[in-house]
Design an enzyme around this catalytic site. Sequence first.
Site, PDB file in Angstrom:
ATOM      1  N   ASP A  30    -114.278 -56.192  84.654  1.00 54.67           N
ATOM      2  CA  ASP A  30    -113.101 -55.453  85.110  1.00 54.67           C
ATOM      3  C   ASP A  30    -113.568 -54.235  85.899  1.00 54.67           C
ATOM      4  O   ASP A  30    -114.183 -53.321  85.349  1.00 54.67           O
ATOM      5  CB  ASP A  30    -112.269 -55.023  83.899  1.00 54.67           C
ATOM      6  CG  ASP A  30    -110.952 -54.374  84.289  1.00 54.67           C
ATOM      7  OD1 ASP A  30    -110.673 -54.266  85.496  1.00 54.67           O
ATOM      8  OD2 ASP A  30    -110.204 -53.965  83.382  1.00 54.67           O
ATOM      9  N   ASP A 125    -109.199 -57.379  90.861  1.00 55.39           N
ATOM     10  CA  ASP A 125    -110.332 -56.587  90.371  1.00 55.39           C
ATOM     11  C   ASP A 125    -110.877 -57.082  89.028  1.00 55.39           C
ATOM     12  O   ASP A 125    -111.598 -56.364  88.347  1.00 55.39           O
ATOM     13  CB  ASP A 125    -109.941 -55.111  90.253  1.00 55.39           C
ATOM     14  CG  ASP A 125    -108.791 -54.878  89.291  1.00 55.39           C
ATOM     15  OD1 ASP A 125    -108.130 -55.865  88.904  1.00 55.39           O
ATOM     16  OD2 ASP A 125    -108.543 -53.717  88.917  1.00 55.39           O
ATOM     17  N   GLU A 126    -110.552 -58.307  88.640  1.00 51.66           N
ATOM     18  CA  GLU A 126    -111.028 -58.853  87.368  1.00 51.66           C
ATOM     19  C   GLU A 126    -111.504 -60.290  87.560  1.00 51.66           C
ATOM     20  O   GLU A 126    -110.887 -61.061  88.294  1.00 51.66           O
ATOM     21  CB  GLU A 126    -109.916 -58.863  86.317  1.00 51.66           C
ATOM     22  CG  GLU A 126    -109.358 -57.514  85.948  1.00 51.66           C
ATOM     23  CD  GLU A 126    -108.221 -57.644  84.951  1.00 51.66           C
ATOM     24  OE1 GLU A 126    -108.487 -58.069  83.803  1.00 51.66           O
ATOM     25  OE2 GLU A 126    -107.072 -57.374  85.328  1.00 51.66           O
TER      26      GLU A 126
END
Length: 423
Positions: A30, A125-126
């Site tokens: 993350d 974003d993960e």
Amino acid sequence: MNKFGRMNLSYSILEKNQELFVDRIIMHIDMNSYFASVEQQANPFLRGKPIGITGKRQERSIVAAASIEAKRLGVKTIMSTWEAKRICPSIILYPGDPEKYSHIKNQFNALFREYTDQVEQFSVDESFLDVTEQAKDYLGATFLAQTIRERLKQTCGEYITASIGIAPNKLMAKLCSGQVKPNGLTVVQPQNTHAHLNHSQLQDVCGIGPRVARHLNAIGIYTFEQLRAVSKEALVREFKRLGFWLYDTARGEDHDPVCSDEHAPKSIGHSYTLATDTDDPKEMKRNLLGLCDKVGWRLRRDGFVAGRLHVYVRYNDFSGMGQQQTLQAPTANGLTIFKTAWHLIEKWRDEMKPIRLLGISASHLTTNIEQPSLFKKECAVHTLFTALDQLQTRYGSKAWTRASLLKTDFKARSSGFHFDHEM
């Protein structure tokens, strides 16, 4: 703390002759304050300062991402810009750049694939990584995570950091990555899942939102330990199908594999903050139809039809309403999507509150091609959309528009909502 950041290991890596082999070892990576950290990496003037990434119309925008410095001063994601300025007068509001974030996203996902071909992008974003074969055990996974973070620094820059969770499944890995931030590393072995959950809040787990948490609290369940004490039958009676998931979640169990197929998204959607708050149904319909046409185009372009729709409304007081419905037949027709979406909004919206944002998301995607209708009119519509899609493929999504939408123009922007514009 060392150069790899803080570590919170729920086992001792000093134990000798202990082989930690499990069925799967899953890593969840993350990126920390992603949009804000990308801007700080690109612009030295922003480094070390509280910044908030917003849409282009800042006066009507939200904070899509807050820098670490801003978060320490109380600024939170999806907070309105005026509230962020009230809490942190020194905050620098900076317009988001989706193309830049997408470029960096492609860079770090390409880096992850150097270590395993089982990489699932969970959001912009993960990412989930299945490193079972590469790591062999949890000690190997820990060193692999440290190596990846060093490579991230070299590839993307030292201001773009990540928190990493390592666990036997996706559910626990995502829980772990969110518990030590920024730049943290949390590892949980299978035998420690119950203990780790006992020290976590219900809403720390992805999937237990405020509504489910309130329902659990209403029947006397406040901890995972209490949730494990309830039988599967009782949970299913109370929560229907969700009860099966809650039963497994309370035990840290998740059998969902890491899906490395990049071309199979779970949903396709758009949302938009209106130029001005409105309670005019005609204005709402025009904007909603425009969003549904965009969703329909992307579905057809990528070869999907949708079996379920989710609509979201955010009011001028920042409260919201979300509803979903399964379609009678899967579709990629924007007008069909619009009719279902408007029915849900018209039925459930609070007519006393002006609307500031509309969102539509299509899920339950399949690659089944819609069969042409036997009716002459519907065949003509199908033929027309085929021709219009060819225009859009060649000249872009604005190659055509409905006459009713000539005065409806969606401005490019960034947002924190998961079903926002295409990244």
